[in-house]
Design a protein around this motif. Structure first.
Motif, PDB file in Angstrom:
ATOM      1  N   SER A   1       0.833  -1.209   0.000  1.00  0.00           N
ATOM      2  CA  SER A   1       0.000   0.000   0.000  1.00  0.00           C
ATOM      3  C   SER A   1       0.862   1.251   0.000  1.00  0.00           C
ATOM      4  N   SER A   2       1.942   1.221   0.788  1.00  0.00           N
ATOM      5  CA  SER A   2       2.845   2.372   0.864  1.00  0.00           C
ATOM      6  C   SER A   2       3.522   2.616  -0.490  1.00  0.00           C
ATOM      7  N   ARG A   3       3.963   1.516  -1.143  1.00  0.00           N
ATOM      8  CA  ARG A   3       4.607   1.643  -2.462  1.00  0.00           C
ATOM      9  C   ARG A   3       3.627   2.205  -3.495  1.00  0.00           C
ATOM     10  N   LYS A   4       2.383   1.712  -3.444  1.00  0.00           N
ATOM     11  CA  LYS A   4       1.345   2.149  -4.383  1.00  0.00           C
ATOM     12  C   LYS A   4       1.141   3.665  -4.272  1.00  0.00           C
ATOM     13  N   MET A   5       1.147   4.179  -3.027  1.00  0.00           N
ATOM     14  CA  MET A   5       0.960   5.622  -2.823  1.00  0.00           C
ATOM     15  C   MET A   5       2.189   6.400  -3.291  1.00  0.00           C
ATOM     16  N   SER A   6       3.371   5.800  -3.115  1.00  0.00           N
ATOM     17  CA  SER A   6       4.608   6.454  -3.574  1.00  0.00           C
ATOM     18  C   SER A   6       4.611   6.594  -5.094  1.00  0.00           C
ATOM     19  N   PHE A   7       4.150   5.536  -5.794  1.00  0.00           N
ATOM     20  CA  PHE A   7       4.096   5.567  -7.262  1.00  0.00           C
ATOM     21  C   PHE A   7       3.164   6.674  -7.758  1.00  0.00           C
ATOM     22  N   LYS A   8       2.165   7.011  -6.912  1.00  0.00           N
ATOM     23  CA  LYS A   8       1.228   8.079  -7.286  1.00  0.00           C
ATOM     24  C   LYS A   8       1.829   9.459  -6.994  1.00  0.00           C
ATOM     25  N   GLY A   9       3.070   9.476  -6.480  1.00  0.00           N
ATOM     26  CA  GLY A   9       3.753  10.738  -6.211  1.00  0.00           C
ATOM     27  C   GLY A   9       3.417  11.340  -4.863  1.00  0.00           C
ATOM     28  N   ILE A  10       2.768  10.550  -3.998  1.00  0.00           N
ATOM     29  CA  ILE A  10       2.387  11.062  -2.671  1.00  0.00           C
ATOM     30  C   ILE A  10       3.590  10.957  -1.737  1.00  0.00           C
ATOM     31  N   GLN A  11       3.889  12.020  -1.049  1.00  0.00           N
ATOM     32  CA  GLN A  11       4.980  12.016  -0.079  1.00  0.00           C
ATOM     33  C   GLN A  11       4.403  11.987   1.332  1.00  0.00           C
ATOM     34  N   GLU A  12       5.147  11.328   2.215  1.00  0.00           N
ATOM     35  CA  GLU A  12       4.675  11.192   3.598  1.00  0.00           C
ATOM     36  C   GLU A  12       4.558  12.551   4.263  1.00  0.00           C
ATOM     37  N   SER A  13       3.481  12.726   5.029  1.00  0.00           N
ATOM     38  CA  SER A  13       3.230  13.998   5.712  1.00  0.00           C
ATOM     39  C   SER A  13       4.290  14.270   6.767  1.00  0.00           C
ATOM     40  N   THR A  14       4.610  15.531   6.916  1.00  0.00           N
ATOM     41  CA  THR A  14       5.534  15.926   7.991  1.00  0.00           C
ATOM     42  C   THR A  14       4.776  16.185   9.289  1.00  0.00           C
ATOM     43  N   ASN A  15       3.411  16.101   9.213  1.00  0.00           N
ATOM     44  CA  ASN A  15       2.614  16.265  10.432  1.00  0.00           C
ATOM     45  C   ASN A  15       3.021  15.212  11.456  1.00  0.00           C
ATOM     46  N   THR A  16       3.021  15.585  12.704  1.00  0.00           N
ATOM     47  CA  THR A  16       3.504  14.686  13.750  1.00  0.00           C
ATOM     48  C   THR A  16       2.411  13.728  14.204  1.00  0.00           C
ATOM     49  N   PHE A  17       2.693  12.435  14.017  1.00  0.00           N
ATOM     50  CA  PHE A  17       1.842  11.416  14.619  1.00  0.00           C
ATOM     51  C   PHE A  17       2.311  11.238  16.059  1.00  0.00           C
ATOM     52  N   ASP A  18       1.594  10.421  16.830  1.00  0.00           N
ATOM     53  CA  ASP A  18       2.035  10.191  18.206  1.00  0.00           C
ATOM     54  C   ASP A  18       3.496   9.758  18.203  1.00  0.00           C
ATOM     55  N   LYS A  19       4.337  10.495  18.888  1.00  0.00           N
ATOM     56  CA  LYS A  19       5.763  10.182  18.878  1.00  0.00           C
ATOM     57  C   LYS A  19       6.041   8.903  19.646  1.00  0.00           C
ATOM     58  N   GLU A  20       7.138   8.266  19.243  1.00  0.00           N
ATOM     59  CA  GLU A  20       7.558   7.054  19.935  1.00  0.00           C
ATOM     60  C   GLU A  20       7.834   7.396  21.395  1.00  0.00           C
ATOM     61  N   ALA A  21       7.204   6.635  22.278  1.00  0.00           N
ATOM     62  CA  ALA A  21       7.300   6.950  23.702  1.00  0.00           C
ATOM     63  C   ALA A  21       8.722   6.751  24.224  1.00  0.00           C
ATOM     64  N   LYS A  22       9.151   7.689  25.060  1.00  0.00           N
ATOM     65  CA  LYS A  22      10.426   7.524  25.744  1.00  0.00           C
ATOM     66  C   LYS A  22      10.148   6.780  27.039  1.00  0.00           C
ATOM     67  N   LEU A  23      10.703   5.598  27.154  1.00  0.00           N
ATOM     68  CA  LEU A  23      10.361   4.732  28.284  1.00  0.00           C
ATOM     69  C   LEU A  23      11.143   5.116  29.537  1.00  0.00           C
ATOM     70  N   GLY A  24      10.418   5.218  30.652  1.00  0.00           N
ATOM     71  CA  GLY A  24      11.059   5.493  31.931  1.00  0.00           C
ATOM     72  C   GLY A  24      11.572   4.210  32.575  1.00  0.00           C
ATOM     73  N   ASP A  25      12.142   4.357  33.767  1.00  0.00           N
ATOM     74  CA  ASP A  25      12.648   3.181  34.488  1.00  0.00           C
ATOM     75  C   ASP A  25      11.490   2.310  34.954  1.00  0.00           C
ATOM     76  N   ILE A  26      11.742   1.007  34.996  1.00  0.00           N
ATOM     77  CA  ILE A  26      10.746   0.074  35.526  1.00  0.00           C
ATOM     78  C   ILE A  26      10.506   0.380  37.009  1.00  0.00           C
ATOM     79  N   TYR A  27       9.241   0.477  37.398  1.00  0.00           N
ATOM     80  CA  TYR A  27       8.906   0.668  38.808  1.00  0.00           C
ATOM     81  C   TYR A  27       8.619  -0.691  39.453  1.00  0.00           C
TER      82      TYR A  27
END
Length: 528
Positions: free
Chosen positions: A228-254
């Motif tokens: 699906s991603s390749r199909k959209m790339s072939f159509k000339g669509i570029q990934e949005s720079t809008n921020t999705f939920d960022k990868e969580a920074k994990l704290g220490d185990i409690y």
């Protein structure tokens, strides 16, 4: 006589309403809810059904509480009344959809009923529900795990329509929501989302796909998403720079803790990490037949966490603090069960794990405990240990609720009581135990063996942390007894002290229940 009956009914209804009112409390826990469900199950079903039906027509809170209780305790008798309510114009389309889902979950015979005419506008309802959900998510009025779980509370046809609608919303909040589902394991739902997103020329749609890809372990789903991603790339669509939920920074185990396996084959796994002055927590319900059965997350203070732990678990529940590595082994094992049994993993787990687990992808893998420090052959052939296996449920606190509860057990218990014409517990004969073994025990031997080994492993984990020598020796003896029972599990029942004790205790518990007027066969839901 009429006056006495009226007084009884009034008192009964008053007690039921009091329990239901408590369920509206904000700080109620799963343990509290389960306790109240058990209490409600003991009340007159006719009065309970009548009150729940009235609450379904009442305020929003009353509706959702009644819906929850009916999912746990609903019976065939109430189905016609719920169907009438769905066709009643006083309910919103959203609530009608929830009730159709309820009937579906109750396995009600509704195939011949055309519910379409009950809804004013299904398409409009779907779009309105989507817009409301997206607004609630963007304003932090609803947790994503609750939102994703809600998708699975509506009928499959409505679910697909809902997904189609949510794909049309085309804003960052909608794509963020869809990205969470893309990290899951529901192949059909994911395919539906990808078909919709592939048609889109929106760069955010491509961003949702690419952002989910690192968390997908299933080769089939991964291949479809990459295509699906390749199909959209072939159509000339570029990934949005809008921020999705960022990868969580994990704290220490409690803290990481797991409970013993209960009689239904379930155990709770609690994981928490430090998040500033708070704790990020996820709670999983693992089941030996269904894998990861449930999952929810929360952020709370250490004081709230400890208080919740204390309220959630009674004295009869054994908890063991375990390492992160061991917790991951248990989770992988549960995922392996989901895969083998073809049962969907609790939907919210797929993105809640990102807040707790280092690994982006968890490969399903059976957990095999290590007992290298034990002489297994000697333990298997030790006659004293073999005889002690009949006391497993008495001397090992982790195992005290392991008696079997199902229709066959109650059929046998009822037959024994009728034959003896007694209102007291009757000790089953060898022939009756043999009947029990043939009907009940045979198919359960593999899961009982697994239960014994996993419990021995948990108790063995506690030994290293215990500084009291006598207690450590007692625990080691418990491990040896459990291992002996597991290693001899295939012995014929008439020669197997452990299986005989399971048979006797299961029949005993069923007789007690029947004598006290409670029949599992009438309300099996409360044991699930």
């Amino acid at each position: 006589m009429c006056k006495i009956d009226s007084d009884k009914i009034f008192t009964e209804r008053k007690k039921i309403n009091a329990i239901l009112d408590k369920l509206n409390h904000e700080n109620i826990t799963f343990g509290d809810v389960n306790e109240m469900v058990v209490k409600l199950a003991k009340h007159d079903s006719k009065q309970l059904n009548d009150i729940l039906l009235k609450r379904l027509s009442g305020k929003d809170n009353d509706f959702y509480v009644a819906n929850y209780i009916l999912r746990e305790l609903g019976s065939e008798e109430i189905v016609p009344d719920i169907v009438k309510l769905i066709f009643n114009n006083t309910l919103t389309d959203e609530k009608k959809a929830i009730l159709v889902s309820l009937l579906d979950e109750m396995n009600a015979d509704i195939e011949d009923i055309d519910f379409n005419s009950a809804f004013e506008n299904i398409e409009e309802m779907s779009m309105t529900a989507v817009e409301n959900l997206i607004n609630e998510i963007s304003n932090n009025h609803v947790d994503l795990d609750k939102a994703v779980n809600w998708i699975y509370e509506i009928p499959e046809i409505a679910r697909m329509s809902f997904i189609d609608s949510i794909c049309k919303v085309a804003n960052i909040n909608a794509f963020n929501f869809l990205q969470k589902i893309l990290t899951g394991d529901d192949t059909e739902l994911i395919k539906r989302i990808l078909i919709n997103l592939s048609k889109s020329n929106d760069s955010q749609a491509m961003g949702a796909i690419n952002h989910a890809l690192p968390y997908v372990g299933d080769p089939e789903i991964k291949e479809i998403m990459e295509r699906s991603s390749r199909k959209m790339s072939f159509k000339g669509i570029q990934e949005s720079t809008n921020t999705f939920d960022k990868e969580a920074k994990l704290g220490d185990i409690y803290k990481i803790a797991i409970t013993n396996i209960d009689g239904a084959g379930s155990q709770s796994l609690w994981m928490s990490r430090v998040l500033g002055k708070k704790l990020e927590c996820i709670f999983l319900l693992l089941n030996e037949d269904l894998g990861i059965k449930d999952c929810f997350g929360n952020t709370m203070s250490k004081k709230e966490y400890e208080s919740m732990m204390e309220r959630q678990f009674s004295d009869s529940v054994q908890t063991t603090e375990i390492s992160y590595e061991k917790a991951i082994s248990f989770i992988k094992d549960a995922i392996n069960i989901n895969k083998i049994k073809k049962v969907l993993i609790a939907p919210s787990f797929h993105f809640l794990k990102q807040k707790m687990i280092n690994e982006k992808i968890l490969i399903p893998e059976e957990y095999v405990p290590d007992f290298k420090s034990y002489k297994l052959e000697e333990i298997k052939n030790n006659k004293d240990l073999q005889h002690m296996t009949e006391l497993v449920m008495e001397i090992v606190p982790d195992c005290e609720s392991w008696f079997i509860v199902n229709k066959d057990v109650y059929d046998i218990a009822e037959k024994i009581l009728k034959k003896s014409k007694s209102q007291e517990v009757v000790v089953p004969s060898k022939k009756q135990l043999q009947e029990f073994a043939e009907k009940v025990i045979g198919d359960l031997v593999p899961q009982l063996k697994r239960r014994l080994i996993f419990t021995a492993d948990l108790i063995n984990s506690r030994i290293g942390d215990n500084k009291r020598i006598k207690l450590s020796k007692d625990m080691k003896k418990q491990v040896e007894i459990l291992l002996c029972a597991a290693l001899n599990i295939d012995t014929k029942i008439e020669e197997n002290d452990f299986l005989l004790s399971i048979a006797e205790d299961s029949i005993y518990q069923a007789q007690i229940s029947l004598i006290n007027g409670f029949d599992y066969r009438e309300k099996p839901e409360i044991f699930q």
